[in-house]
Design a protein around this motif. Structure first.
Motif, PDB file in Angstrom:
ATOM      1  N   ASN A  62      41.933  37.489  41.455  1.00 33.87           N
ATOM      2  CA  ASN A  62      42.598  38.145  42.578  1.00 33.87           C
ATOM      3  C   ASN A  62      42.331  37.402  43.889  1.00 33.87           C
ATOM      4  OD1 ASN A  62      44.393  40.330  42.475  1.00 33.87           O
ATOM      5  ND2 ASN A  62      43.041  41.593  43.722  1.00 33.87           N
ATOM      6  N   LYS A  63      41.126  36.886  44.057  1.00 36.68           N
ATOM      7  CA  LYS A  63      40.808  36.114  45.254  1.00 36.68           C
ATOM      8  C   LYS A  63      41.631  34.830  45.296  1.00 36.68           C
ATOM      9  CE  LYS A  63      36.059  37.757  45.952  1.00 36.68           C
ATOM     10  NZ  LYS A  63      34.616  37.377  45.918  1.00 36.68           N
ATOM     11  N   SER A  94      39.140  51.139  42.079  1.00 37.91           N
ATOM     12  CA  SER A  94      40.372  50.788  42.784  1.00 37.91           C
ATOM     13  C   SER A  94      41.042  52.031  43.372  1.00 37.91           C
ATOM     14  CB  SER A  94      41.348  50.080  41.832  1.00 37.91           C
ATOM     15  OG  SER A  94      40.829  48.837  41.403  1.00 37.91           O
ATOM     16  N   SER A 151      37.462  43.171  33.878  1.00 39.06           N
ATOM     17  CA  SER A 151      37.096  43.705  35.186  1.00 39.06           C
ATOM     18  C   SER A 151      36.274  42.697  35.992  1.00 39.06           C
ATOM     19  CB  SER A 151      36.313  45.020  35.040  1.00 39.06           C
ATOM     20  OG  SER A 151      35.033  44.795  34.476  1.00 39.06           O
ATOM     21  N   LYS A 152      35.548  41.824  35.305  1.00 41.33           N
ATOM     22  CA  LYS A 152      34.767  40.771  35.975  1.00 41.33           C
ATOM     23  C   LYS A 152      35.654  39.584  36.340  1.00 41.33           C
ATOM     24  CE  LYS A 152      31.122  43.267  35.088  1.00 41.33           C
ATOM     25  NZ  LYS A 152      30.499  44.094  36.154  1.00 41.33           N
ATOM     26  N   ALA A 158      43.951  45.965  40.154  1.00 40.95           N
ATOM     27  CA  ALA A 158      43.692  44.878  41.102  1.00 40.95           C
ATOM     28  C   ALA A 158      44.810  44.666  42.111  1.00 40.95           C
ATOM     29  CB  ALA A 158      43.440  43.575  40.338  1.00 40.95           C
ATOM     30  N   ILE A 204      38.343  39.767  39.374  1.00 42.66           N
ATOM     31  CA  ILE A 204      37.857  39.674  40.758  1.00 42.66           C
ATOM     32  C   ILE A 204      38.109  38.274  41.309  1.00 42.66           C
ATOM     33  CG2 ILE A 204      35.816  39.749  42.243  1.00 42.66           C
ATOM     34  CD1 ILE A 204      34.690  41.918  40.379  1.00 42.66           C
ATOM     35  N   SER A 205      37.709  37.253  40.551  1.00 44.67           N
ATOM     36  CA  SER A 205      37.916  35.870  41.012  1.00 44.67           C
ATOM     37  C   SER A 205      39.398  35.507  40.991  1.00 44.67           C
ATOM     38  CB  SER A 205      37.109  34.892  40.155  1.00 44.67           C
ATOM     39  OG  SER A 205      37.509  34.953  38.796  1.00 44.67           O
ATOM     40  N   THR A 210      42.684  47.039  35.771  1.00 46.02           N
ATOM     41  CA  THR A 210      41.688  47.647  36.658  1.00 46.02           C
ATOM     42  C   THR A 210      42.262  48.068  38.004  1.00 46.02           C
ATOM     43  OG1 THR A 210      41.067  45.486  37.562  1.00 46.02           O
ATOM     44  CG2 THR A 210      39.861  46.250  35.616  1.00 46.02           C
TER      45      THR A 210
END
Length: 251
Positions: free
Chosen positions: A55-56, A116, A48-49, A89, A52-53, A87
């Motif tokens: 997906n960016k 989400s 989950s952490k 994403a 995030i990066s 998650t």
């Protein structure tokens, strides 16, 4: 690198052996079944952490890939199955009104879907299924317009079984969308070398994920009616997983 294949294989084996000795306690816990239980609980939190990066970094690729999802809808509502949903994403990239069924083998991911889900009121959710992507008996034949997989098959031993299941649940003319990190196609590169050296260790700590999947070959063997695929070097800071394939296949 200019070593012959025999010498290179020996060097890779030596490095793998050294790492196996260093990490022997973890291997023992794995064979006792304890490490798997730990990962099942801890991996969703870690993922989950990290996602995030990721997906960016992959946002533009995902926007482009998913821009034509709607054309595969056979009715007013696009029915989409995301396997290995994690998650959630990908939800932000799905079209308005899309009916989404989420599937993951790890029940512990369900709690991380809540954020989400809360941010995705443009979608309709048909449920969360706990199952392996290579054995989705709870999903009916020809019931989905689209199946999405990003990334997943790195962690499933039998990639062809996943693709066979995806074809089974897709309606005729439906599409299988994928983004997967894969083995480097440049055998002489440092990325390829370290993928081979670190693969056993990577699998141990990343819930069975393999750095050496040639998934593009499995997609060819799956015999979809049409295959649209690109090899890219993903803009991710994780150098070992930079080699990616991205695209979609039509049943």
């Amino acid at each position: 690198m200019h070593l012959n294949s025999l010498n290179m294989s020996a060097i890779i084996f030596i490095f793998q052996l050294i790492l196996a000795v260093i990490l022997l306690p973890f291997h023992i816990l794995y064979y006792l079944g304890i490490w798997g239980l730990v990962l099942k609980k801890a991996f969703p939190l870690f993922f989950s952490k990290v996602i995030i990066s990721y997906n960016k970094e992959m946002k533009e690729h995902k926007k482009t890939l998913f821009s034509n999802l709607s054309i595969f809808g056979s009715s007013k509502e696009l029915r989409l199955l995301e396997i290995g949903c994690g998650t959630g994403a990908n939800f932000e990239f799905y079209p308005k009104g899309c009916r989404v069924t989420c599937l993951d083998i790890n029940l512990n991911f369900k709690q991380f879907l809540s954020k989400s889900l809360a941010e995705s009121d443009h979608l309709k959710f048909d449920g969360f299924l706990v199952a392996s992507a290579d054995n989705m008996t709870s999903v009916a034949d020809a019931s989905m317009d689209v199946v999405v997989c990003t990334p997943l098959v790195c962690s499933v031993p039998n990639t062809l079984a996943v693709l066979k299941e995806a074809k089974r649940v897709l309606k005729p003319g439906g599409a299988f969308f994928f983004i997967e990190h894969v083995a480097s196609t440049d055998e002489s590169s440092w990325i390829s070398f370290f993928q081979k050296v670190l693969n056993p260790t990577w699998q141990l700590f990343f819930d069975g994920c393999s750095l050496q999947k040639a998934t593009w070959k499995d997609l060819d063997d799956a015999k979809f009616s049409e295959l649209n695929i690109r090899h890219i070097m993903a803009p991710t800071s994780w150098r070992l997983i930079k080699p990616h394939i991205i695209g979609y296949a039509i049943k």
